[in-house]
Design an enzyme around this catalytic site. Sequence first.
Site, PDB file in Angstrom:
ATOM      1  N   ARG A 197       0.850  -1.188   0.000  1.00  0.00           N
ATOM      2  CA  ARG A 197       0.000   0.000   0.000  1.00  0.00           C
ATOM      3  C   ARG A 197       0.886   1.239   0.000  1.00  0.00           C
ATOM      4  NH1 ARG A 197      -1.878  -3.563   3.931  1.00  0.00           N
ATOM      5  NH2 ARG A 197      -3.958  -4.450   3.558  1.00  0.00           N
TER       6      ARG A 197
ATOM      7  N   LYS B  29      -1.752  -2.698   8.014  1.00  0.00           N
ATOM      8  CA  LYS B  29      -2.854  -2.251   8.861  1.00  0.00           C
ATOM      9  C   LYS B  29      -2.792  -2.950  10.215  1.00  0.00           C
ATOM     10  CE  LYS B  29      -6.072  -1.131   5.120  1.00  0.00           C
ATOM     11  NZ  LYS B  29      -7.392  -1.407   4.510  1.00  0.00           N
TER      12      LYS B  29
ATOM     13  N   HIS C 224      -2.433   2.676  -5.817  1.00  0.00           N
ATOM     14  CA  HIS C 224      -3.072   1.411  -5.447  1.00  0.00           C
ATOM     15  C   HIS C 224      -3.227   0.476  -6.648  1.00  0.00           C
ATOM     16  CE1 HIS C 224      -4.716  -0.432  -1.854  1.00  0.00           C
ATOM     17  NE2 HIS C 224      -5.683  -0.970  -2.572  1.00  0.00           N
TER      18      HIS C 224
ATOM     19  N   ARG D  65      -0.696  -2.234  -6.731  1.00  0.00           N
ATOM     20  CA  ARG D  65      -1.052  -3.351  -5.844  1.00  0.00           C
ATOM     21  C   ARG D  65      -2.014  -4.306  -6.561  1.00  0.00           C
ATOM     22  NH1 ARG D  65      -1.053  -4.576  -0.386  1.00  0.00           N
ATOM     23  NH2 ARG D  65      -2.991  -5.255   0.597  1.00  0.00           N
TER      24      ARG D  65
ATOM     25  N   HIS E 151      -3.207  -9.406   3.327  1.00  0.00           N
ATOM     26  CA  HIS E 151      -4.634  -9.485   3.612  1.00  0.00           C
ATOM     27  C   HIS E 151      -4.874 -10.421   4.797  1.00  0.00           C
ATOM     28  CE1 HIS E 151      -5.796  -8.358  -0.800  1.00  0.00           C
ATOM     29  NE2 HIS E 151      -5.606  -7.308  -0.042  1.00  0.00           N
TER      30      HIS E 151
ATOM     31  N   TYR F 209      -9.523 -10.718  -6.896  1.00  0.00           N
ATOM     32  CA  TYR F 209      -8.650 -10.726  -8.066  1.00  0.00           C
ATOM     33  C   TYR F 209      -8.919 -11.913  -8.980  1.00  0.00           C
ATOM     34  CZ  TYR F 209      -6.277  -7.086  -5.494  1.00  0.00           C
ATOM     35  OH  TYR F 209      -6.014  -5.921  -4.806  1.00  0.00           O
TER      36      TYR F 209
END
Length: 305
Positions: free
Chosen positions: A152, A176, A245, A248, A271, A280
């Site tokens: 990110r 995150k 982004h 990514r 993730h 995806y």
Amino acid sequence: MIEVKTEIKKYLKYCSLEKKLSKHTLKAYRIDLAQFIAFKPDISISKEDLTKYIQYLHKTYKPKTIKRKIATLKAFVHYLYYKDIIEFNPFDKIDTTFKEPLHLPHTIPENIIHQLLTASYQNILTAATTHQKLVSVRNTAIIELLFATGARISEICSLKINNIDFASKTVRIFGKGAKERILQIENRDVIAILMKYLILIDDSTQPNSYLFQNNRHNRISEQSVRTIIRNLEKQIAAPLHITPHMFRHSVATLLLEEDVDIRYIQRILGHSSITTTQIYTLVTSSKQREILRTKHPRNKIHITQ
């Protein structure tokens, strides 16, 4: 009856000191919760008020934004319940599920990525001053890392010098919730441009400094990275608008097209849930449909009847 505004201040302090949430997350929480208390002067943590506010969100915002704002509010209410400030959690009696429209991730075609990298390296060669060269090398290193890691933009901007280990050819990324992942850098050009950049900034004595710095030697901002990409986009006259982004999304999609197991891609992207990564597969299915429509040999066989 609790003083909601006061409890929000305590909650944000808790998120900062105890949960160690990032400045970016804290800023988002602060905005979302300030909006909640601004909705109604005497807003309460009741099922009725929460339901009215959620209805307001659905009338005002797009699904992705609604989902985030509800998640922020849920986290705050859970904190109140966890700290025994409220006797029960009203969200237990509120159905917040709703169907989001499916938006496929936007990717960058491989030829456009090639053009971006080529232009970025060309800017290094044509730099007229030492400062221009430093900036061009830094910008190229940023683009290379975005594509090499699929990280990110906030993760790239937050990298410290000591997060790069040239001995093991790895980069330590904090995602995150301060979740850490280590990615290998297996491309010589990426390693080379990072080493070149570190030599130019000559900041190896301060390993805890931010890797990518602005002119004032502070952490480069996400907006600055967007500007770097936008300038490259204009330089190559790209036929599409490119965002950080999208690198990514492109990494994930291109790896899937190379038959890489989706669970490895999940780990690379950081993730927490495989469900997030599975979006995806829809992109590659769309690509597969296009291939079968335009490339399948049966479409070249015309039968006269």
